[in-house]
Design an enzyme around this catalytic site. Structure first.
Site, PDB file in Angstrom:
ATOM      1  N   ARG A   1       0.829  -1.209   0.000  1.00 40.45           N
ATOM      2  CA  ARG A   1       0.000   0.000   0.000  1.00 40.45           C
ATOM      3  C   ARG A   1       0.865   1.261   0.000  1.00 40.45           C
ATOM      4  NH1 ARG A   1      -0.923   4.931   2.072  1.00 40.45           N
ATOM      5  NH2 ARG A   1      -0.497   4.174   4.182  1.00 40.45           N
ATOM      6  N   ASP A   2       1.481   1.565   1.112  1.00 40.63           N
ATOM      7  CA  ASP A   2       2.280   2.782   1.226  1.00 40.63           C
ATOM      8  C   ASP A   2       3.467   2.749   0.267  1.00 40.63           C
ATOM      9  OD1 ASP A   2       3.109   5.228   2.155  1.00 40.63           O
ATOM     10  OD2 ASP A   2       3.952   4.473   4.022  1.00 40.63           O
TER      11      ASP A   2
ATOM     12  N   HIS B   1       6.742   4.468  12.681  1.00 39.04           N
ATOM     13  CA  HIS B   1       6.816   4.462  11.218  1.00 39.04           C
ATOM     14  C   HIS B   1       7.896   5.463  10.793  1.00 39.04           C
ATOM     15  CE1 HIS B   1       4.581   4.310   7.178  1.00 39.04           C
ATOM     16  NE2 HIS B   1       5.500   5.261   7.013  1.00 39.04           N
TER      17      HIS B   1
ATOM     18  N   HIS C   1      10.787   6.898   7.861  1.00 42.23           N
ATOM     19  CA  HIS C   1      11.321   6.977   6.503  1.00 42.23           C
ATOM     20  C   HIS C   1      12.835   7.144   6.596  1.00 42.23           C
ATOM     21  CE1 HIS C   1       7.607   7.467   3.929  1.00 42.23           C
ATOM     22  NE2 HIS C   1       7.132   7.398   5.166  1.00 42.23           N
TER      23      HIS C   1
ATOM     24  N   CYS D   1       6.336  10.079  -0.318  1.00 40.26           N
ATOM     25  CA  CYS D   1       5.107  10.846  -0.102  1.00 40.26           C
ATOM     26  C   CYS D   1       5.110  12.068  -1.004  1.00 40.26           C
ATOM     27  CB  CYS D   1       4.987  11.276   1.362  1.00 40.26           C
ATOM     28  SG  CYS D   1       3.499  12.243   1.704  1.00 40.26           S
TER      29      CYS D   1
ATOM     30  N   ASN E   1      10.110   4.100   2.852  1.00 43.51           N
ATOM     31  CA  ASN E   1      10.085   3.644   4.234  1.00 43.51           C
ATOM     32  C   ASN E   1      11.342   2.839   4.543  1.00 43.51           C
ATOM     33  OD1 ASN E   1       7.049   4.187   5.041  1.00 43.51           O
ATOM     34  ND2 ASN E   1       7.015   3.296   2.989  1.00 43.51           N
TER      35      ASN E   1
END
Length: 302
Positions: A16-17, A206, A208, A239, A248
């Site tokens: 997804r991300d 989370h 990056h 993003c 990530n």
């Protein structure tokens, strides 16, 4: 300082991300093969797709097909940013939903054209309804440390936003270093404060890897008592509303760190890299994470 945990859960966000902002359109069958390979590697919690407008995020236009064909294993999370997304996710029989809000007003406005307060107010009745109906709700807190438009974020502002979602009885808080500007001291301070203020809350970090501090930030969060981390196989991600933000932290590199600390995850390194190998030919950029490169050179990782 907490003792390092014996066990850590990695929540895979690559499908997804990781893929959401990929320039090349990834075929649905490749996404499904990627997801299945990650499941075979031992992943039990995963962000699998996103119910968003295909006009704005064409990569996720096949969300319903993904949900229809996916193998039911563990917790399969879908991103549902608004009422329409939630309704479509319900139609697809999703059981676990993720919502998101940025601590920064500017980031929020550029992302969804609402202030932070407006976003929270619009999500509150949706979350309360989801909880009443028995769904798992994950609240993703963006720009928890720094905003690419506003700069540093005060720790108390992040705690306050997390408190509002905790008061809604969300099942999980995923707290994000969206543009990769955090350092280990910041990571430790925020996650220690979160653990102390919300001791019963399921808490996930989370990070990056924009400035290659992702692993050090994870180690600091481990010291603060965190035992859940979002990671992306192959370091996929980025993003569009955070200029300069890279992918990530890579699942395989985080796994190596945890293995070196004798922390159990239940994951198989070679199988994770094999999953990355499935999707890499379809990406717009090569995968250059340390453990995946070793896998490609040697064909396996001991």
């Amino acid at each position: 300082m907490f003792s390092l945990p014996n066990n850590v859960t990695l929540i895979e966000v690559g499908p997804r991300d990781g893929l959401q902002n990929e320039k090349n359109q990834i075929p649905t069958h490749i996404k499904l093969s990627f997801i299945r390979a990650l499941q075979l590697a031992g992943i039990e919690e995963m962000e699998v797709t996103s119910f968003v407008s295909p006009k704005w995020v064409p990569q996720m236009a096949d969300a319903a097909d993904i949900m229809q064909q996916i193998k039911n294993k563990g917790r399969q999370i879908v991103l549902t940013p608004n009422a329409k997304g939630i309704e479509k996710a319900k139609e697809a029989h999703a059981k676990s939903m993720a919502v998101f809000v940025g601590v920064s007003d500017t980031f929020n406005q550029k992302n969804i054209n609402r202030t932070t307060e407006e976003s929270v107010n619009s999500l509150r009745p949706l979350i309360l309804q989801l909880k009443q109906e028995g769904y798992f709700v994950r609240a993703c807190i963006s720009t928890a440390f720094h905003c690419p438009y506003e700069g540093s974020i005060e720790l108390e502002k992040t705690l306050d936003l997390c408190r509002q979602f905790s008061d809604m009885n969300v099942d999980e808080l995923s707290v994000a270093d969206t543009d990769g500007m955090a350092n280990p001291a910041m990571s430790y301070d925020l996650f220690l404060a979160l653990r102390e203020q919300f001791p019963k809350q399921l808490l996930t970090a989370h990070f990056h890897d924009t400035r290659k501090l992702g692993l050090t930030n994870i180690y600091a969060a481990l010291q603060a008592g965190v035992d859940r981390f979002d990671t992306s196989a192959g370091g996929l991600g980025g993003c569009p509303f955070a200029p300069g933000a890279t992918g990530n932290v890579a699942t395989e590199d985080v796994l190596y760190l945890l293995q070196s600390l004798n922390i159990e995850t239940g994951l198989n390194m070679n199988a994770i890299c094999q999953a990355v190998e499935i999707v890499e030919p379809y990406l717009s950029r090569p995968i250059e994470t340390a453990m995946y490169q070793q896998f490609k050179r040697e064909g396996h990782i001991c």
